[in-house]
Motif scaffolding. Structure first.
Motif, short mmCIF file in Angstrom:
data_model
loop_
_atom_site.label_atom_id
_atom_site.label_comp_id
_atom_site.label_asym_id
_atom_site.label_seq_id
_atom_site.Cartn_x
_atom_site.Cartn_y
_atom_site.Cartn_z
N VAL A 8 4.67 3.97 -5.29
CA VAL A 8 5.07 3.20 -4.11
C VAL A 8 4.92 3.99 -2.81
O VAL A 8 5.23 3.48 -1.73
CB VAL A 8 6.52 2.69 -4.25
CG1 VAL A 8 6.61 1.61 -5.33
CG2 VAL A 8 7.48 3.84 -4.56
N THR A 9 4.44 5.25 -2.91
CA THR A 9 4.12 6.01 -1.70
C THR A 9 2.65 6.45 -1.70
O THR A 9 2.24 7.24 -0.85
CB THR A 9 5.02 7.25 -1.54
OG1 THR A 9 4.84 8.12 -2.68
CG2 THR A 9 6.49 6.86 -1.43
N THR A 10 1.87 5.93 -2.64
CA THR A 10 0.49 6.37 -2.81
C THR A 10 -0.37 6.12 -1.57
O THR A 10 -1.17 6.97 -1.17
CB THR A 10 -0.14 5.65 -4.03
OG1 THR A 10 0.57 6.03 -5.20
CG2 THR A 10 -1.60 6.02 -4.18
N LYS A 11 -0.22 4.96 -0.97
CA LYS A 11 -1.05 4.62 0.19
C LYS A 11 -0.86 5.64 1.31
O LYS A 11 -1.83 6.12 1.90
CB LYS A 11 -0.71 3.21 0.69
CG LYS A 11 -1.59 2.74 1.83
CD LYS A 11 -1.22 1.32 2.25
CE LYS A 11 -2.06 0.87 3.44
NZ LYS A 11 -1.68 -0.51 3.89
N GLY A 12 0.40 5.98 1.58
CA GLY A 12 0.67 6.96 2.63
C GLY A 12 0.17 8.33 2.27
O GLY A 12 -0.42 9.04 3.10
N VAL A 13 0.39 8.75 1.03
CA VAL A 13 -0.04 10.08 0.60
C VAL A 13 -1.56 10.20 0.63
O VAL A 13 -2.10 11.23 1.05
CB VAL A 13 0.50 10.40 -0.81
CG1 VAL A 13 -0.14 11.66 -1.37
CG2 VAL A 13 2.02 10.56 -0.77
N ASP A 14 -2.26 9.16 0.20
CA ASP A 14 -3.72 9.20 0.24
C ASP A 14 -4.24 9.40 1.66
O ASP A 14 -5.19 10.16 1.89
CB ASP A 14 -4.30 7.91 -0.36
CG ASP A 14 -4.36 7.94 -1.87
OD1 ASP A 14 -4.19 9.04 -2.45
OD2 ASP A 14 -4.57 6.88 -2.49
N ALA A 15 -3.62 8.71 2.60
CA ALA A 15 -4.04 8.85 4.00
C ALA A 15 -3.76 10.26 4.52
O ALA A 15 -4.58 10.87 5.21
CB ALA A 15 -3.34 7.82 4.88
N ILE A 16 -2.59 10.80 4.16
CA ILE A 16 -2.23 12.18 4.54
C ILE A 16 -3.21 13.16 3.93
O ILE A 16 -3.71 14.09 4.59
CB ILE A 16 -0.79 12.50 4.10
CG1 ILE A 16 0.20 11.65 4.89
CG2 ILE A 16 -0.49 13.98 4.28
CD1 ILE A 16 1.61 11.64 4.30
N ARG A 17 -3.49 12.98 2.64
CA ARG A 17 -4.40 13.89 1.94
C ARG A 17 -5.77 13.90 2.60
O ARG A 17 -6.36 14.98 2.84
CB ARG A 17 -4.52 13.47 0.48
CG ARG A 17 -5.55 14.27 -0.32
CD ARG A 17 -5.66 13.78 -1.76
NE ARG A 17 -5.99 12.36 -1.84
CZ ARG A 17 -7.21 11.85 -1.66
NH1 ARG A 17 -8.23 12.67 -1.38
NH2 ARG A 17 -7.43 10.57 -1.78
N LYS A 18 -6.29 12.72 2.91
CA LYS A 18 -7.63 12.65 3.51
C LYS A 18 -7.66 13.33 4.88
O LYS A 18 -8.63 14.02 5.22
CB LYS A 18 -8.07 11.19 3.62
CG LYS A 18 -8.37 10.55 2.27
CD LYS A 18 -8.67 9.06 2.40
CE LYS A 18 -8.91 8.44 1.02
NZ LYS A 18 -9.11 6.97 1.12
N TRP A 19 -6.59 13.16 5.66
CA TRP A 19 -6.55 13.82 6.97
C TRP A 19 -6.53 15.33 6.81
O TRP A 19 -7.28 16.05 7.48
CB TRP A 19 -5.31 13.36 7.75
CG TRP A 19 -5.31 13.81 9.18
CD1 TRP A 19 -5.74 13.10 10.27
CD2 TRP A 19 -4.89 15.09 9.68
NE1 TRP A 19 -5.62 13.85 11.41
CE2 TRP A 19 -5.10 15.08 11.10
CE3 TRP A 19 -4.35 16.24 9.10
CZ2 TRP A 19 -4.78 16.17 11.90
CZ3 TRP A 19 -4.06 17.33 9.91
CH2 TRP A 19 -4.27 17.30 11.29
N LEU A 20 -5.68 15.81 5.92
CA LEU A 20 -5.57 17.25 5.71
C LEU A 20 -6.87 17.84 5.18
O LEU A 20 -7.31 18.91 5.62
CB LEU A 20 -4.41 17.56 4.77
CG LEU A 20 -3.00 17.31 5.34
CD1 LEU A 20 -1.97 17.37 4.22
CD2 LEU A 20 -2.67 18.32 6.43
N GLU A 21 -7.49 17.17 4.23
CA GLU A 21 -8.75 17.67 3.67
C GLU A 21 -9.84 17.70 4.74
O GLU A 21 -10.66 18.63 4.78
CB GLU A 21 -9.18 16.80 2.50
CG GLU A 21 -8.31 17.00 1.25
CD GLU A 21 -8.64 16.05 0.13
OE1 GLU A 21 -8.18 16.30 -1.01
OE2 GLU A 21 -9.34 15.03 0.37
#
Length: 422
Positions: free
Chosen positions: A208-221
């Protein structure tokens, strides 16, 4: 350059399972005769066989045990296992430090699995580790902890050599041979374990937090970081701590702290009372949030305790049922978040708490099943009150935890904290 020969450590209680271990050894060599097997005896009684490389008395000596064979025979089983664990850990550690082994495997019941898993937990992440065990079909979290041990259920007891057990051991032998050769090739190419080439960031996630984490991960990467995502199912912080101790992590984004709710209400994903303390004690830059604190996790629907069945309840999958946390529970969760951070942060200036005021999960936004503004407000207020005067800043955003704007803002801020710490 790669090792001249690939060695596989085989460890077990040979006084009770010599026949099975000799079969395992033979199958490893059958898969690839160029390999070498180091057979280590961690049993109670002395066994003599030409195939045994490191004998029981050598393991016992490594443990520091001062008594003789007679004293060893009189020890209760639990005490014996502790001694053999100590000796086996030291024995295998020396082999690994000298780079004389490229994988380890074992067979066992509860006792043998306890010895082998204790040894394997001391080995680095990505070093191949496999146990064929009679206990592998149950809860194996005690044996595996936060490591990457592979466990294979033996189906039948490890007694004798029937056709089922032989087939299982055949599979295990083939698996460890493949793992060992891949590992040997990897270290031969200069990629021993997981050497840091970028600054690493650990992030906790739930469905239920995957969408936010994916966006954070992509920005950081995209900004040069290596991102490790940990599923918040009880061992995420221990896994992050292990990588942090190895110098792999430079910052933590503890977005999803749902395990605290399970600890409080008796759910299945509790991480215990040490949750939220590891990064704080290490002084790592971290941002903590309240992802999925709107829910307690249970197993199949019929396993949900009676006292929860009158609440908002969702059958997330056939094996996972989630229950909405109450206002009172949310208030207590907020107090725990604040208390653990305040009591453990050695560098409060590098810790921040971010609160998404419009929802702490995908199910907690307006119009969804777990939306409960009153309970969320109790959570937020308790955190803010508890952190007053602590030096830990609290940032409130008028958005939900999966919003793209939130994701970019929190990713940027964590990168700034890492830069500030240097």
């Amino acid at each position: 350059m790669p090792p001249l020969k690939t060695y596989i450590a085989v460890i077990g209680t040979l006084d009770t399972k010599l026949e099975q271990f000799l079969y395992l050894r033979s199958q490893i060599l059958k898969n690839d005769p160029s390999l070498a097997v180091i057979l280590i005896d961690a049993g109670r009684s002395v066994i003599e066989h030409d195939a045994i490389t490191i004998k029981q008395h050598e393991v016992l000596k490594a443990s520091g045990f001062q008594g003789g064979d007679g004293a060893l025979m009189l020890l209760p089983r639990g005490d014996l296992i502790k001694i053999m664990i100590k000796g086996a850990i030291e024995t295998v550690k020396q082999l690994k430090d000298r780079e004389e082994i490229q994988a380890i495997i074992s067979l066992g019941g509860s006792g043998g699995t306890s010895i082998a898993s204790a040894v394997m937990r001391e080995l680095p992440i990505t070093f191949p580790k496999l146990i064929v065990s009679t206990v592998a079909s149950g809860d194996v979290s005690f044996y595996i902890a936060e490591t990457d041990i592979t466990m294979m259920y033996s189906v039948v007891d490890i007694a004798g050599l029937n056709e089922v057990l032989k087939a299982v051991v055949d599979n295990a032998a083939a698996a460890i041979v493949g793992m060992a050769k891949a590992y040997a090739k990897r270290i031969g190419n200069g990629h021993n374990n997981i050497k840091a080439t970028k600054k690493g960031i650990g992030i906790t996630m739930f469905g239920v937090t995957t969408k936010g984490v994916d966006a954070i991960r992509k920005w950081l990467e995209s900004h040069g970081f290596e991102v490790y995502v940990f599923h918040a199912t009880g061992s995420s912080e221990r896994s992050m701590e292990r990588l942090a101790k190895g110098g792999r992590l430079h910052g933590i984004l503890d977005l999803t702290t749902t395990e605290l709710a399970d600890e409080l209400a008796g759910g299945v994903f509790s991480a215990g009372s040490s949750r939220l303390t590891a990064a704080a004690k290490a002084g790592l830059p971290q941002i903590v949030s309240v992802g999925a604190l709107d829910m307690v996790n249970f197993g199949p629907r019929d396993t949900v305790p009676k006292e929860f069945r009158g609440r908002k309840l969702i059958e997330h999958t056939p094996s996972v049922t989630i229950v909405r946390t109450t206002e009172r529970e949310c208030e207590e969760l907020g107090k725990r978040v604040a208390q653990r951070l305040k009591e453990n942060c050695i560098r409060p200036e590098f810790t921040e708490v971010w609160l998404p005021l419009r929802g702490v999960s995908a199910l907690d936004v307006e119009g969804q099943a777990f939306y409960d503004k009153v309970s969320d407000e109790a959570l937020f207020t308790a955190i803010k009150n508890g952190l007053e005067g602590s030096g830990i800043s609290v940032n409130e955003l008028d958005t939900d935890i999966n919003d793209p704007g939130w994701s970019e803002s929190i990713a940027k801020r964590l990168s700034e904290l890492i830069e500030l710490k240097g």
